[in-house]
Design a protein around this motif. Structure first.
Motif, PDB file in Angstrom:
ATOM      1  N   TRP A 112       0.835  -1.207   0.000  1.00  0.00           N
ATOM      2  CA  TRP A 112       0.000   0.000   0.000  1.00  0.00           C
ATOM      3  C   TRP A 112       0.868   1.254   0.000  1.00  0.00           C
ATOM      4  O   TRP A 112       0.641   2.188  -0.785  1.00  0.00           O
ATOM      5  CB  TRP A 112      -0.908  -0.044   1.227  1.00  0.00           C
ATOM      6  CG  TRP A 112      -1.778   1.143   1.495  1.00  0.00           C
ATOM      7  CD1 TRP A 112      -1.772   1.910   2.615  1.00  0.00           C
ATOM      8  CD2 TRP A 112      -2.832   1.670   0.667  1.00  0.00           C
ATOM      9  NE1 TRP A 112      -2.736   2.886   2.548  1.00  0.00           N
ATOM     10  CE2 TRP A 112      -3.406   2.759   1.364  1.00  0.00           C
ATOM     11  CE3 TRP A 112      -3.328   1.333  -0.585  1.00  0.00           C
ATOM     12  CZ2 TRP A 112      -4.453   3.518   0.838  1.00  0.00           C
ATOM     13  CZ3 TRP A 112      -4.384   2.087  -1.100  1.00  0.00           C
ATOM     14  CH2 TRP A 112      -4.930   3.151  -0.404  1.00  0.00           C
ATOM     15  N   THR A 113       1.895   1.286   0.830  1.00  0.00           N
ATOM     16  CA  THR A 113       2.759   2.463   0.919  1.00  0.00           C
ATOM     17  C   THR A 113       3.557   2.665  -0.360  1.00  0.00           C
ATOM     18  O   THR A 113       3.678   3.794  -0.869  1.00  0.00           O
ATOM     19  CB  THR A 113       3.707   2.330   2.129  1.00  0.00           C
ATOM     20  OG1 THR A 113       2.946   2.053   3.303  1.00  0.00           O
ATOM     21  CG2 THR A 113       4.504   3.609   2.342  1.00  0.00           C
ATOM     22  N   GLY A 238      -2.217   7.629   6.466  1.00  0.00           N
ATOM     23  CA  GLY A 238      -0.883   8.034   6.919  1.00  0.00           C
ATOM     24  C   GLY A 238       0.239   7.403   6.125  1.00  0.00           C
ATOM     25  O   GLY A 238       1.374   7.905   6.135  1.00  0.00           O
ATOM     26  N   ALA A 239      -0.059   6.307   5.409  1.00  0.00           N
ATOM     27  CA  ALA A 239       0.963   5.667   4.577  1.00  0.00           C
ATOM     28  C   ALA A 239       1.488   6.606   3.497  1.00  0.00           C
ATOM     29  O   ALA A 239       2.601   6.416   2.990  1.00  0.00           O
ATOM     30  CB  ALA A 239       0.402   4.397   3.942  1.00  0.00           C
ATOM     31  N   ILE A 240       0.709   7.617   3.138  1.00  0.00           N
ATOM     32  CA  ILE A 240       1.185   8.613   2.166  1.00  0.00           C
ATOM     33  C   ILE A 240       2.498   9.216   2.633  1.00  0.00           C
ATOM     34  O   ILE A 240       3.418   9.436   1.836  1.00  0.00           O
ATOM     35  CB  ILE A 240       0.130   9.725   1.978  1.00  0.00           C
ATOM     36  CG1 ILE A 240      -1.136   9.168   1.337  1.00  0.00           C
ATOM     37  CG2 ILE A 240       0.686  10.881   1.150  1.00  0.00           C
ATOM     38  CD1 ILE A 240      -2.287  10.160   1.336  1.00  0.00           C
ATOM     39  N   TRP A 241       2.595   9.478   3.932  1.00  0.00           N
ATOM     40  CA  TRP A 241       3.782  10.162   4.458  1.00  0.00           C
ATOM     41  C   TRP A 241       4.827   9.186   4.994  1.00  0.00           C
ATOM     42  O   TRP A 241       5.958   9.598   5.252  1.00  0.00           O
ATOM     43  CB  TRP A 241       3.346  11.168   5.514  1.00  0.00           C
ATOM     44  CG  TRP A 241       2.534  12.250   4.888  1.00  0.00           C
ATOM     45  CD1 TRP A 241       3.006  13.342   4.210  1.00  0.00           C
ATOM     46  CD2 TRP A 241       1.104  12.336   4.827  1.00  0.00           C
ATOM     47  NE1 TRP A 241       1.961  14.103   3.747  1.00  0.00           N
ATOM     48  CE2 TRP A 241       0.783  13.514   4.101  1.00  0.00           C
ATOM     49  CE3 TRP A 241       0.070  11.549   5.312  1.00  0.00           C
ATOM     50  CZ2 TRP A 241      -0.535  13.909   3.857  1.00  0.00           C
ATOM     51  CZ3 TRP A 241      -1.243  11.933   5.065  1.00  0.00           C
ATOM     52  CH2 TRP A 241      -1.544  13.093   4.349  1.00  0.00           C
ATOM     53  N   VAL A 242       4.471   7.933   5.143  1.00  0.00           N
ATOM     54  CA  VAL A 242       5.491   6.916   5.433  1.00  0.00           C
ATOM     55  C   VAL A 242       6.383   6.737   4.214  1.00  0.00           C
ATOM     56  O   VAL A 242       7.582   6.496   4.328  1.00  0.00           O
ATOM     57  CB  VAL A 242       4.831   5.577   5.827  1.00  0.00           C
ATOM     58  CG1 VAL A 242       5.881   4.474   5.974  1.00  0.00           C
ATOM     59  CG2 VAL A 242       4.054   5.730   7.137  1.00  0.00           C
ATOM     60  N   GLY A 243       5.788   6.880   3.023  1.00  0.00           N
ATOM     61  CA  GLY A 243       6.560   6.733   1.791  1.00  0.00           C
ATOM     62  C   GLY A 243       6.695   8.054   1.039  1.00  0.00           C
ATOM     63  O   GLY A 243       5.741   8.503   0.447  1.00  0.00           O
TER      64      GLY A 243
END
Length: 480
Positions: A112-113, A238-243
């Motif tokens: 997903w990320t 929040g995965a948008i900003w993990v990657g």
């Protein structure tokens, strides 16, 4: 999360509602809460736009992003992952053996990320993220002699000092940049390896939360909660900003520090309590030297110990004090190592506070960001999480009473502890903007509250989570 041929019987989900009265009343309140969260985000966007870039110093407040509708190679992959998790995630999470679940959840979160990052393309989404001006990779050249750089680290924080560090190096203790120095030394230098490292490690937050829920939840109840929360933890906006940001990596270190503390505090043997506790302490110590703000982990750590105390009958009689002593020893080892190497954490933080107000921190208006940060947080956690948080907060008093009776509603207590940490960060004035990224070590835990939502509504809420992430990533070009 992939199915297997031989699997255990499905476990029933946890009790969903903390609302008295008819289920329809709770559902209506969930929807109203989600609507209020959406209005908060909209208000932050409108007011921030009226104040203008020159005041709030972000291009698309409350997010550090620009309006740029686009698609990329990650678009079909992101849609596919979302459809599969929405369609099959809950069923697979109920049936997979526990070990398979944790590994599959990590792999799915990484997929997903990665797919969200690649919506922006390989260069803009992954390889170029950490090579921009001010980023960590720009500071690697200062660390040819790491020992000397550590001893003189605080001498390059304030504006106007000779050879001042890059922005992100200034804003963090030295372990943050030393991580990328280490990758470079072992032949994994450059933005592509750095981005891949942050995405892969950052996705490991998901299994850490699952392990924590299982350890603290009181046997089968904790595992049921973890299985229910798994699809929401995976499909978080929040995965948008993990990657790909280093804060995803920081979040994973913090998450496993808490997970190991939970394992240690509920361990069935003194040896396991000591081993897991020492590992937890070393990771807590590492977190302190990755980001100054992670000192706030003390709040969720206390919540972990509070939950563990209620399950002490399942563990070793002396497990909890042994776990705490081992964890403190691990933290002490980390602090002693950096102090002997020449870096003074307190001096670094003192100078950072001065430097913060020498730059944009002194310009960005506190009166806007003290609530605008909450708007950014809505984007990072999603609407389902907002609805779940309402249930968690309202259920906290009853959760404390049930803890005394031996039942541990960790999906209520731990999110409330995370909220307290975020409130402290917000009121400090040291978090003005960029909180969708900076607060990842706390916000990535909050999707666990979706386990409190009614079972028949969860698929709809999961669709809402995926929709928020896909819209944000396709309409905005995020900096991180």
């Amino acid at each position: 999360m992939i199915p297997v041929r031989h699997r255990p019987p499905a476990l029933p989900g946890p009790p969903a509602s903390t609302d008295p009265g008819a289920p329809s009343v709770g559902r209506r309140r969930d929807l109203l809460t989600a609507g209020a969260a959406l209005l908060l985000f909209a208000a932050a966007a409108v007011v921030g736009g009226l104040l203008g870039h020159g005041r709030v110093l972000v291009s698309w407040p409350p997010l550090t992003a620009t309006w740029e509708p686009h698609a990329g190679p990650g678009t079909p992959a992101a849609v596919a992952v979302a459809v599969l998790v929405v369609g099959y995630g809950a069923a697979v999470a109920r049936r997979l053996p526990w070990g398979w679940l944790t590994w599959s959840a990590w792999a799915t979160a990484a997929a997903w990320t990665w797919s969200l990052a690649l919506i922006d393309g390989w260069r803009r989404g992954v390889a170029g993220r950490l090579t921009e001006p001010g980023e960590y990779l720009r500071g690697i050249g200062h660390f040819h002699d790491a020992g000397s750089a550590l001893r003189g680290f605080t001498g390059h924080i304030l504006a106007g000092t000779p050879q001042s560090w890059e922005t992100h190096v200034i804003g963090h203790p030295p372990l943050a940049v030393l991580t990328f120095v280490g990758l470079d030394r072992v032949g994994l230098g450059g933005g592509a390896w750095a981005g891949a490292f942050c995405i892969t490690v950052g996705s490991a937050v998901v299994p850490a939360v699952l392990v924590t829920l299982r350890a603290l939840g009181g046997g089968d109840a904790g595992e049921r909660t973890a299985r229910t929360a798994a699809p929401f933890l995976v499909l978080t906006p929040g995965a948008i900003w993990v990657g790909a940001s280093a804060d995803g990596y920081f979040a994973a270190v913090a998450a496993w520090a808490l997970a190991l503390l939970a394992v240690a505090a509920t361990a069935s043997s003194a040896g396991r309590a000591a081993t897991a506790g020492l590992g937890s302490g070393l990771l807590f110590g590492a977190a302190l030297y990755l980001s100054y703000g992670l000192v706030l982990l003390v709040i969720p750590a206390l919540a972990v110990l509070l939950c563990a105390a209620a399950t002490r009958d399942r563990g070793s009689p002396g497990g909890l004090p042994i776990a705490v002593a081992a964890a403190l020893s691990g933290v002490g080892c980390a602090v002693l190592s950096f102090t002997l190497a020449g870096f003074d954490w307190w001096e670094g933080y003192r100078l950072l506070r001065v430097r913060y107000y020498q730059g944009w921190g002194g310009i960005r208006p506190y009166a806007y960001w003290v609530w605008g940060n909450a708007g950014a947080t809505v984007a990072a956690i999603g609407l389902a999480c907002a609805a779940g948080l309402r249930r968690a907060v309202l259920g906290a008093p009853g959760a404390v009473r049930r803890r005394r009776a031996g039942h541990v509603p960790v999906e209520t207590l731990l999110p409330c502890a995370m909220l307290l940490a975020l409130l402290a960060a917000d009121l400090s004035g040291m978090s003005k903007a960029e909180t969708e990224r900076i607060w990842l070590p706390f916000t990535l835990w909050l999707p666990m509250t979706a386990a409190l939502l009614p079972a028949r509504d969860r698929r709809g809420w999961l669709i809402a989570q995926a929709t928020v992430a896909l819209l944000l990533n396709h309409l905005l070009l995020t900096v991180w």
